[in-house]
Design a protein around this motif. Structure first.
Motif, PDB file in Angstrom:
ATOM      1  N   ARG A  37       0.840  -1.201   0.000  1.00 10.24           N
ATOM      2  CA  ARG A  37       0.000   0.000   0.000  1.00 10.24           C
ATOM      3  C   ARG A  37       0.874   1.250   0.000  1.00 10.24           C
ATOM      4  NH1 ARG A  37      -2.714  -0.919   4.466  1.00 10.24           N
ATOM      5  NH2 ARG A  37      -4.087  -2.364   3.406  1.00 10.24           N
ATOM      6  N   LEU A  38       1.897   1.257   0.850  1.00  7.96           N
ATOM      7  CA  LEU A  38       2.816   2.402   0.895  1.00  7.96           C
ATOM      8  C   LEU A  38       3.551   2.554  -0.429  1.00  7.96           C
ATOM      9  CD1 LEU A  38       4.158   4.651   2.528  1.00  7.96           C
ATOM     10  CD2 LEU A  38       5.822   2.958   3.298  1.00  7.96           C
ATOM     11  N   ALA A  43       4.411   5.585  -5.439  1.00  7.17           N
ATOM     12  CA  ALA A  43       4.441   5.559  -6.908  1.00  7.17           C
ATOM     13  C   ALA A  43       3.453   6.566  -7.487  1.00  7.17           C
ATOM     14  CB  ALA A  43       4.138   4.156  -7.408  1.00  7.17           C
ATOM     15  N   MET A  44       2.274   6.685  -6.881  1.00  5.17           N
ATOM     16  CA  MET A  44       1.296   7.658  -7.361  1.00  5.17           C
ATOM     17  C   MET A  44       1.802   9.082  -7.173  1.00  5.17           C
ATOM     18  SD  MET A  44      -2.445   6.146  -6.376  1.00  5.17           S
ATOM     19  CE  MET A  44      -2.076   5.391  -4.804  1.00  5.17           C
ATOM     20  N   LEU A  45       2.463   9.353  -6.053  1.00  3.10           N
ATOM     21  CA  LEU A  45       3.035  10.687  -5.833  1.00  3.10           C
ATOM     22  C   LEU A  45       4.124  10.994  -6.855  1.00  3.10           C
ATOM     23  CD1 LEU A  45       3.306  10.908  -1.944  1.00  3.10           C
ATOM     24  CD2 LEU A  45       1.842  12.249  -3.443  1.00  3.10           C
ATOM     25  N   GLY A  46       4.966  10.019  -7.145  1.00  3.44           N
ATOM     26  CA  GLY A  46       6.016  10.220  -8.147  1.00  3.44           C
ATOM     27  C   GLY A  46       5.437  10.484  -9.522  1.00  3.44           C
ATOM     28  N   PHE A  47       4.394   9.763  -9.884  1.00  7.15           N
ATOM     29  CA  PHE A  47       3.749   9.980 -11.180  1.00  7.15           C
ATOM     30  C   PHE A  47       3.126  11.368 -11.248  1.00  7.15           C
ATOM     31  CE2 PHE A  47       0.202   9.534 -14.188  1.00  7.15           C
ATOM     32  CZ  PHE A  47       0.905   9.108 -15.304  1.00  7.15           C
ATOM     33  N   ALA A  48       2.465  11.774 -10.166  1.00  7.01           N
ATOM     34  CA  ALA A  48       1.861  13.108 -10.128  1.00  7.01           C
ATOM     35  C   ALA A  48       2.936  14.187 -10.215  1.00  7.01           C
ATOM     36  CB  ALA A  48       1.036  13.277  -8.851  1.00  7.01           C
ATOM     37  N   ALA A  49       4.073  13.976  -9.541  1.00  5.34           N
ATOM     38  CA  ALA A  49       5.165  14.948  -9.604  1.00  5.34           C
ATOM     39  C   ALA A  49       5.723  15.047 -11.016  1.00  5.34           C
ATOM     40  CB  ALA A  49       6.266  14.556  -8.621  1.00  5.34           C
ATOM     41  N   ALA A  50       5.825  13.920 -11.719  1.00  3.78           N
ATOM     42  CA  ALA A  50       6.306  13.945 -13.105  1.00  3.78           C
ATOM     43  C   ALA A  50       5.335  14.707 -14.004  1.00  3.78           C
ATOM     44  CB  ALA A  50       6.507  12.525 -13.612  1.00  3.78           C
ATOM     45  N   LEU A  51       4.032  14.504 -13.807  1.00  4.75           N
ATOM     46  CA  LEU A  51       3.042  15.232 -14.610  1.00  4.75           C
ATOM     47  C   LEU A  51       3.082  16.731 -14.321  1.00  4.75           C
ATOM     48  CD1 LEU A  51      -0.082  12.885 -14.494  1.00  4.75           C
ATOM     49  CD2 LEU A  51       1.484  13.276 -16.389  1.00  4.75           C
ATOM     50  N   ILE A  52       3.215  17.094 -13.065  1.00  4.44           N
ATOM     51  CA  ILE A  52       3.279  18.511 -12.697  1.00  4.44           C
ATOM     52  C   ILE A  52       4.548  19.140 -13.256  1.00  4.44           C
ATOM     53  CG2 ILE A  52       3.540  20.097 -10.740  1.00  4.44           C
ATOM     54  CD1 ILE A  52       1.659  18.146  -9.186  1.00  4.44           C
TER      55      ILE A  52
END
Length: 74
Positions: A37-38, A43-52
């Motif tokens: 879960r962690l 991974a979701m935070l990293g993907f969001a950071a890449a999109l931003i």
């Protein structure tokens, strides 16, 4: 007395690969579920950071890495 001979050191017995997931010890499943879960959330935070980062710089992932290296190295 070495750690291998000291009875106060209690190690878990060796298991075959993957046996901890399907074994009879439920604490293993709970620990694995928490770790997964962690891992998924990070991974979701990293993907969001890449999109931003792509939206802010107009560069793709490799372009962002080049920009970061230029910024760090001066």
């Amino acid at each position: 007395m070495t750690a291998g001979n000291d009875p106060s050191f209690l190690y878990e017995p060796l298991e075959r690969f993957g046996a901890g997931i399907t074994g009879s010890r439920p604490w293993n499943l709970n620990a694995l579920a928490g770790v997964e879960r962690l891992n998924g959330r990070v991974a979701m935070l990293g993907f969001a950071a890449a999109l931003i980062g792509e939206a802010l710089t107009g560069e793709g992932v490799l372009g962002q890495l080049v920009l970061m290296l230029r910024w760090v190295l001066g």
